[in-house]
Design an enzyme around this catalytic site. Structure first.
Site, mmCIF file in Angstrom:
data_model
loop_
_atom_site.group_PDB
_atom_site.id
_atom_site.type_symbol
_atom_site.label_atom_id
_atom_site.label_comp_id
_atom_site.label_asym_id
_atom_site.label_seq_id
_atom_site.Cartn_x
_atom_site.Cartn_y
_atom_site.Cartn_z
ATOM 1 N N ARG A 1 1.178 14.149 12.935
ATOM 2 C CA ARG A 1 1.407 13.948 11.495
ATOM 3 C C ARG A 1 1.559 15.284 10.747
ATOM 4 N NH1 ARG A 1 -0.256 8.781 10.376
ATOM 5 N NH2 ARG A 1 1.361 8.730 8.797
ATOM 6 N N PRO A 2 2.435 16.178 11.210
ATOM 7 C CA PRO A 2 2.620 17.456 10.505
ATOM 8 C C PRO A 2 3.244 17.245 9.124
ATOM 9 C CG PRO A 2 4.347 17.157 12.127
ATOM 10 C CD PRO A 2 3.385 16.023 12.337
ATOM 11 N N ILE A 3 3.139 18.252 8.259
ATOM 12 C CA ILE A 3 3.830 18.186 6.964
ATOM 13 C C ILE A 3 4.722 19.404 6.782
ATOM 14 C CG2 ILE A 3 2.109 16.715 5.811
ATOM 15 C CD1 ILE A 3 1.031 19.234 4.441
ATOM 16 N N ASP A 4 5.231 19.935 7.880
ATOM 17 C CA ASP A 4 6.081 21.134 7.815
ATOM 18 C C ASP A 4 7.334 20.907 6.964
ATOM 19 O OD1 ASP A 4 6.604 19.368 10.102
ATOM 20 O OD2 ASP A 4 8.277 20.717 10.516
ATOM 21 N N ARG B 1 -8.004 -0.744 5.615
ATOM 22 C CA ARG B 1 -7.271 0.327 4.918
ATOM 23 C C ARG B 1 -5.990 -0.205 4.293
ATOM 24 N NH1 ARG B 1 -6.639 5.956 7.900
ATOM 25 N NH2 ARG B 1 -5.416 6.132 5.981
ATOM 26 N N LYS C 1 0.842 -1.211 0.000
ATOM 27 C CA LYS C 1 0.000 0.000 0.000
ATOM 28 C C LYS C 1 0.871 1.253 0.000
ATOM 29 C CE LYS C 1 -1.385 1.433 4.202
ATOM 30 N NZ LYS C 1 -1.097 2.811 4.643
ATOM 31 N N ASN C 2 1.948 1.236 0.794
ATOM 32 C CA ASN C 2 2.762 2.452 0.957
ATOM 33 C C ASN C 2 3.730 2.688 -0.196
ATOM 34 O OD1 ASN C 2 1.357 2.944 3.241
ATOM 35 N ND2 ASN C 2 2.989 2.388 4.660
ATOM 36 N N ASP D 1 5.801 0.408 11.916
ATOM 37 C CA ASP D 1 4.569 -0.243 11.459
ATOM 38 C C ASP D 1 4.494 -1.698 11.882
ATOM 39 O OD1 ASP D 1 4.216 1.504 8.263
ATOM 40 O OD2 ASP D 1 3.951 2.125 10.343
ATOM 41 N N ARG E 1 -4.168 10.584 5.465
ATOM 42 C CA ARG E 1 -3.113 11.588 5.567
ATOM 43 C C ARG E 1 -2.202 11.548 4.342
ATOM 44 N NH1 ARG E 1 1.771 12.050 6.235
ATOM 45 N NH2 ARG E 1 2.707 13.769 7.346
ATOM 46 N N CYS F 1 -3.916 12.139 13.322
ATOM 47 C CA CYS F 1 -4.670 10.878 13.272
ATOM 48 C C CYS F 1 -4.417 10.179 14.609
ATOM 49 C CB CYS F 1 -4.209 10.026 12.096
ATOM 50 S SG CYS F 1 -2.570 9.338 12.325
ATOM 51 N N ILE G 1 9.293 6.761 16.676
ATOM 52 C CA ILE G 1 8.849 7.502 15.497
ATOM 53 C C ILE G 1 7.599 8.329 15.766
ATOM 54 C CG2 ILE G 1 8.176 7.332 13.064
ATOM 55 C CD1 ILE G 1 11.062 6.422 13.572
HETATM 56 C C1 EPZ Z 1 4.871 6.826 6.365
HETATM 57 O O1 EPZ Z 1 4.123 7.836 7.010
HETATM 58 C C2 EPZ Z 1 3.955 5.613 6.280
HETATM 59 N N1 EPZ Z 1 2.776 5.955 5.479
HETATM 60 C C3 EPZ Z 1 3.532 5.199 7.682
HETATM 61 O O2 EPZ Z 1 2.759 4.020 7.553
HETATM 62 C C4 EPZ Z 1 4.784 4.882 8.491
HETATM 63 O O3 EPZ Z 1 4.397 4.570 9.813
HETATM 64 C C5 EPZ Z 1 5.720 6.096 8.485
HETATM 65 O O4 EPZ Z 1 6.024 6.483 7.135
HETATM 66 C C6 EPZ Z 1 7.034 5.809 9.195
HETATM 67 O O5 EPZ Z 1 7.677 4.734 8.582
HETATM 68 C C7 EPZ Z 1 2.881 5.966 4.131
HETATM 69 O O6 EPZ Z 1 3.938 5.720 3.577
HETATM 70 C C8 EPZ Z 1 1.631 6.310 3.370
HETATM 71 P P1 EPZ Z 1 6.994 10.178 8.329
HETATM 72 P P2 EPZ Z 1 4.687 9.352 7.020
HETATM 73 O O7 EPZ Z 1 6.799 11.448 7.560
HETATM 74 O O8 EPZ Z 1 5.476 9.613 5.804
HETATM 75 C C9 EPZ Z 1 7.494 13.520 11.630
HETATM 76 C C10 EPZ Z 1 0.964 2.575 7.960
HETATM 77 O O9 EPZ Z 1 0.682 1.984 9.008
HETATM 78 N N2 EPZ Z 1 7.288 14.492 10.543
HETATM 79 O O10 EPZ Z 1 8.122 9.313 7.957
HETATM 80 O O11 EPZ Z 1 3.539 10.227 7.330
HETATM 81 C C11 EPZ Z 1 6.245 12.686 11.909
HETATM 82 O O12 EPZ Z 1 5.368 13.364 12.772
HETATM 83 C C12 EPZ Z 1 1.386 4.028 8.005
HETATM 84 O O13 EPZ Z 1 0.978 2.051 6.826
HETATM 85 C C13 EPZ Z 1 7.409 15.841 10.819
HETATM 86 O O14 EPZ Z 1 7.668 16.252 11.945
HETATM 87 O O15 EPZ Z 1 5.652 9.332 8.258
HETATM 88 C C14 EPZ Z 1 6.823 11.444 12.527
HETATM 89 O O16 EPZ Z 1 7.055 11.675 13.899
HETATM 90 C C15 EPZ Z 1 1.189 4.626 9.386
HETATM 91 N N3 EPZ Z 1 7.210 16.738 9.803
HETATM 92 C C16 EPZ Z 1 8.171 11.276 11.811
HETATM 93 O O17 EPZ Z 1 8.461 12.558 11.227
HETATM 94 C C17 EPZ Z 1 6.928 16.340 8.515
HETATM 95 O O18 EPZ Z 1 6.782 17.197 7.621
HETATM 96 C C18 EPZ Z 1 8.144 10.248 10.680
HETATM 97 O O19 EPZ Z 1 7.018 10.546 9.883
HETATM 98 C C19 EPZ Z 1 6.805 14.947 8.261
HETATM 99 C C20 EPZ Z 1 7.005 14.044 9.282
#
Ligand code: EPZ
Length: 426
Positions: A125-128, A400, A22-23, A308, A96, A120, A330
């Site tokens: 889950r910020p996107i900064d 999902r 999925k990812n 995960d 997200r 969530c 994480i």
């Molecule tokens: C991806 O989410 C996966 N989702 C998640 O899988 C997975 O848990 C995660 O990576 C970590 O491996 C998809 O690929 C669709 P991150 P993502 O950005 O990209 C912080 C599942 O179960 N962060 O790597 O959203 C964030 O808050 C899902 O399949 C910022 O601070 O995760 C987290 O603490 C759940 N600012 C850390 O980084 C940002 O702009 C890692 O998040 C982005 C992230």
């Protein structure tokens, strides 16, 4: 609101076929925005998040066919015209990963409006970091009424060092960079196989990318990209989940059609627990005699132990002899499964980002509530060894990201059935 009914006690025996990741499929579907040609993806899992992404792309004007050409796992996407480059809140709030359209949209059309994803169950889950990277590439970003608007005549290559390792942040900005003017150097990138899978598709579309899968990725922007056909990786988290199902039930399972090289940290951890593993080129056989050793785990970015897999591993830890310390590095709130496991008789205490699991405690059936995708899987794993019949509510969370989950488990001897409607079948 559909439920699962699971009667525990059966060791799982036989073979389970792994679906596409999925990812990987989510960013690869978003990548189709970058060209007006058609993109064909093979091995796309039939799960709810893929359906959500289909709706999202169609809402922007794309043609999307899941099960294209009567091939159940083939998807055809054609973004000839993107009449409405907006990711609307009613879709984004359910997934997200919708933020993955941000980079490709602004790269292709020069404008993108994406509802801010909000948090969530597992965290804010910020996107900064996505925003910071796009601004470094020359985008003007404004935020109003819960929407983020990004504009750029044409993005320019930049040197971007991620403050934190982010999977979709790396993917989103990679897709922005491939059509930017000039070269972009990314440092401190995510190294997950899903990033590498996306890069392989982008390269097949004509992008110039080197270093995907390492923490440094270099992109030389091009004017246009063309269509391509690409096969999605097998899902390493689904494979890991079923490995634990074989281990926790004391069974003998063959996990077929996976990529063991994506599972290194999970296989090493299961080996330390005393699980027997036979590792093939595209399969892993897992056997367990039931005696399992407590082994601490801490989640890290790839190639470390995946966050995960944390909830699923915790279910296994309840059946090991000794104390297991689980550290979640994480996400800030990824222990939602603990209370439900304790209601089934587990003995787990939480302090901040650390959970202490005391084993071995026999699990009893109970009525439990699923809270997020991987917590749901954890509760099913616990129910497979609980005494009696466990009722799991809100299994739509599980739908999902797992394709035909209960069918695959039933196929190897689990006593599991669904009550209520089945996703994908009217
Ligand atoms: C991806 O989410 C996966 N989702 C998640 O899988 C997975 O848990 C995660 O990576 C970590 O491996 C998809 O690929 C669709 P991150 P993502 O950005 O990209 C912080 C599942 O179960 N962060 O790597 O959203 C964030 O808050 C899902 O399949 C910022 O601070 O995760 C987290 O603490 C759940 N600012 C850390 O980084 C940002 O702009 C890692 O998040 C982005 C992230």
């Amino acid at each position: 609101m559909d439920k699962f009914v699971v009667r525990g006690g059966n060791p799982l025996l036989g073979t389970i076929k792994i679906s596409g990741a999925k990812n990987s499929a989510l960013p690869c579907m978003a990548a189709a925005i970058l060209t007006e040609d058609e993109v064909i993806l093979e091995n796309v899992p039939q799960v709810r998040d893929i359906e959500t992404e289909r709706r999202l792309l169609e809402s922007m004007g794309a043609e999307v066919e899941l099960g294209y050409g009567r091939a159940q796992h083939r998807t055809r996407i054609k973004c000839a015209v993107l009449s409405d480059p907006v990711a609307k809140y009613e879709i984004v709030k359910t997934m997200r990963a919708s933020s993955l359209v941000l980079g490709p949209l602004i790269a292709r059309t020069g404008i993108a409006r994406v509802a801010m994803p909000g948090g969530c169950a597992i965290g804010g889950r910020p996107i900064d970091l996505h925003i910071k990277g796009l601004e470094a590439m020359g985008a003007t970003i404004t935020q109003e009424h819960g929407y983020l608007e990004a504009r750029a005549d044409r993005l320019k290559g930049a040197h971007i060092v991620f403050d934190k390792i982010t999977v979709t942040g790396t993917e989103d900005l990679l897709m922005a960079a491939v059509l930017a003017e000039g070269e972009t150097l990314f440092e401190n990138c995510a190294r997950e196989p899903e990033v590498t899978d996306l890069a392989a598709l982008l390269i097949a579309m004509g992008a110039n990318i080197t270093g995907a899968g390492t923490s440094t990725i270099r992109v030389v922007g091009t004017q246009k990209l063309h269509g391509a056909r690409h096969r999605i990786n097998p899902d390493r988290i689904e494979a890991g989940t079923f490995l634990i199902a074989g281990a926790i039930t004391g069974g003998d399972l063959n996990i077929d059609g996976c990529n063991p090289s994506h599972l290194g940290s999970v296989l090493a951890k299961l080996d330390q627990c005393g699980v027997r593993l036979d590792i093939g080129d595209e399969s892993v056989r897992v056997r367990s005699g039931g005696e399992l050793r407590a082994t601490d785990v801490l989640t890290e970015e790839y190639p470390g132990f995946p966050t995960d897999m944390q909830a699923q591993y915790m279910a296994l830890a309840t059946q090991t002899d000794g104390i297991t310390v689980v550290t979640e590095n994480i996400f800030e709130n990824r222990f939602m499964h603990v209370q439900e496991l304790n209601r089934m008789g587990a003995n787990i205490s939480v302090s901040g980002r650390t959970a202490t699991v005391r084993g071995r405690y026999p699990l009893q059936s109970a009525a439990v509530m699923c809270s997020d995708l991987r917590a749901s899987a954890s509760l099913v794993l616990a129910a497979l060894v609980a005494d009696g019949e466990t009722i799991l509510d809100r299994v739509y969370h599980l739908d999902r990201g797992y394709e035909r989950f209960e069918e695959k488990l039933r196929g190897v001897g689990a006593q599991i059935r669904r009550m209520g409607e089945v996703f994908g079948k009217k």
